[in-house]
Design an enzyme around this catalytic site. Structure first.
Site, short mmCIF file in Angstrom:
data_model
loop_
_atom_site.label_atom_id
_atom_site.label_comp_id
_atom_site.label_asym_id
_atom_site.label_seq_id
_atom_site.Cartn_x
_atom_site.Cartn_y
_atom_site.Cartn_z
N GLY A 1 -44.59 -20.49 8.49
CA GLY A 1 -44.71 -19.86 9.80
C GLY A 1 -45.63 -20.65 10.70
O GLY A 1 -46.38 -20.09 11.50
N HIS B 1 -53.22 -3.27 19.45
CA HIS B 1 -52.85 -4.68 19.33
C HIS B 1 -51.99 -5.11 20.52
O HIS B 1 -51.46 -4.27 21.25
CB HIS B 1 -52.05 -4.92 18.04
CG HIS B 1 -52.91 -4.98 16.81
ND1 HIS B 1 -53.31 -3.86 16.13
CD2 HIS B 1 -53.46 -6.04 16.15
CE1 HIS B 1 -54.06 -4.22 15.09
NE2 HIS B 1 -54.17 -5.53 15.08
N LYS C 1 -46.80 -7.28 18.62
CA LYS C 1 -46.93 -6.85 17.21
C LYS C 1 -45.77 -5.93 16.85
O LYS C 1 -45.43 -5.01 17.58
CB LYS C 1 -48.28 -6.15 16.99
CG LYS C 1 -48.50 -5.76 15.54
CD LYS C 1 -49.96 -5.57 15.20
CE LYS C 1 -50.16 -5.22 13.75
NZ LYS C 1 -49.82 -6.31 12.84
#
Ligand code: NAD
Length: 372
Positions: A104, A251, A255
């Protein structure tokens, strides 16, 4: 601690540069996949470096952290990967450096990690992967890190990454992480997992892999949040169920899982303090005619918006008074710093499922809670 020892062995930039300049990206990674250091030196000169060293007895001793004794690691009956090589991967080093791969690598955390690892002593980045179809495939890792070229391009082959690296850091998504854990098991490669939102099956896959490879899994790699977990557990132990516990998190708008893995870990800590499990007492969101609050419930509320890196508050509310403990992350750097610490700590450890508290040295037997 192993991590500290290695962190003191500096890898000069010259070595890293030589590693990348002397060999083109593909051959660098292929060479490394065969266990050959890619530092541009003649193979004969590198033979000793490339030769895997057997795990030292001292390492085996050091890998029994307090948490491992206090809380048995989750184990599953079956091995993860058919045909898996037996035992953990010996700690292979290149001029004293731990070889690190990033799964990633084009993500928010991946890019931050690349940047940090490019300057970190004791580590050498040997590869990065992205999902199939990602626009980052083929790019030089340096372009993602905003640094000079690494001479290594982004690939999409986790098998190669896990074979090449001593440790792979994984901030991807739950299904990719569960798959990656199988490669960690197959190669005995240390796996540092930051991905959150794993379901029960995915967590079980990670636990099975941990029978064959050292895996550090933490929903939050920051020192502050891991400390907060200890504080919350202690507060929940002291305060009875007249005190309602609620966990609130916020957040950024990107997210995808809610509540956050960190909020769940804080909820687990509170449940542990009360001598129960979160599964029994969690109330994950309220909407409509939700009814009055049940005694002993641990509630969650998740907010999303803007570029908030991560705020978590645990509220203990009683009649007439309220105690709130909060952690606010203002930069992803702190997670990346924790992940780099975990990398240095995990390299060469015995198989097992470890938490960030093991890495930070203040484990009290808590298990990671990356589940969604
Ligand atoms: P992101 O979406 O920016 O990055 C994820 C990256 O993984 C993307 O670039 C994506 O293309 C890539 N990816 C997807 N499937 C892949 C595959 N099969 N192989 C290789 N790469 C693949 O997300 P992010 O903000 O970087 O967060 C990633 C994860 O880490 C999330 O689960 C997040 O909650 C978690 N996280 C944990 C911590 C911690 O301290 N533990 C901190 C921040 C984020």
């Amino acid at each position: 601690m192993a991590g500290k020892t290695q962190a003191k062995r500096p890898v000069t930039k010259a070595v890293a540069k030589a590693a990348t300049k002397a060999a083109p990206a593909a051959s660098t990674r292929n060479a490394a996949a065969k266990g050959v250091p890619a530092n541009g030196k003649p193979l004969t000169e590198n033979a000793k470096l490339a030769k895997p060293t057997p795990p030292k007895p001292a390492a085996a001793k050091a890998v029994t952290p307090p948490a491992a004794k206090a809380a048995p690691k989750p184990v599953a009956p079956k091995p993860v990967a058919p045909g898996a090589k037996s035992g953990p991967k010996p700690k292979r080093q290149l001029n004293g450096a731990t070889r690190v791969g990033i799964a990633g690598c084009a993500g928010r955390m991946g890019q931050m990690l690349l940047k940090m690892l490019a300057q970190a002593p004791g580590v050498l980045v040997v590869g990065g992967t992205e999902r199939r179809g990602s626009q980052a495939l083929g790019m030089d890792l340096g372009a993602l890190a905003g640094t000079e070229p690494f001479g290594i391009t982004v690939g999409d082959d986790p098998a190669l990454l896990f074979d090449t690296a001593d440790v792979v850091i994984d901030f991807t998504n739950p299904s990719a992480t569960a798959l990656h854990a199988g490669y960690a098991a197959k190669n005995g490669t240390a796996h540092v997992i930051g991905t959150t939102g794993l379901d029960a099956d995915q967590q079980a896959a990670v636990a099975r892999a941990a029978q064959r490879a050292p895996i550090v899994m933490a929903a939050n790699m920051s020192l502050g949040v891991n400390l907060l977990e200890l504080v919350v557990e202690q507060m929940a132990r002291i305060l009875d169920t007249d005190w309602d516990i609620e966990v609130v998190e916020m957040h950024h708008r990107h997210k995808v899982d809610a509540p956050s893995g960190t909020a769940l870990a804080l909820g687990e800590a509170a449940a542990r303090g009360r001598g129960t499990t979160l599964r029994r007492v969690a109330k994950r969101g309220r909407d409509g005619q939700a009814g009055p609050r049940a005694k002993g419930e641990i509630g969650f509320a998740a907010l999303r918006g803007g570029d908030v890196v991560g705020d978590h508050t645990v509220i203990f509310a009683a009649d007439g008074e309220r105690v709130e403990v909060t952690h606010k992350a203002s930069s992803r750097e702190l997670f990346a710093r924790g992940a780099v610490k975990a990398v240095l700590w995990a390299a060469g450890k015995a198989p097992g499922l470890y938490s960030m508290k093991d890495v930070l040295g203040f484990s009290v037997g808590a298990q990671p809670a990356n589940g969604g």
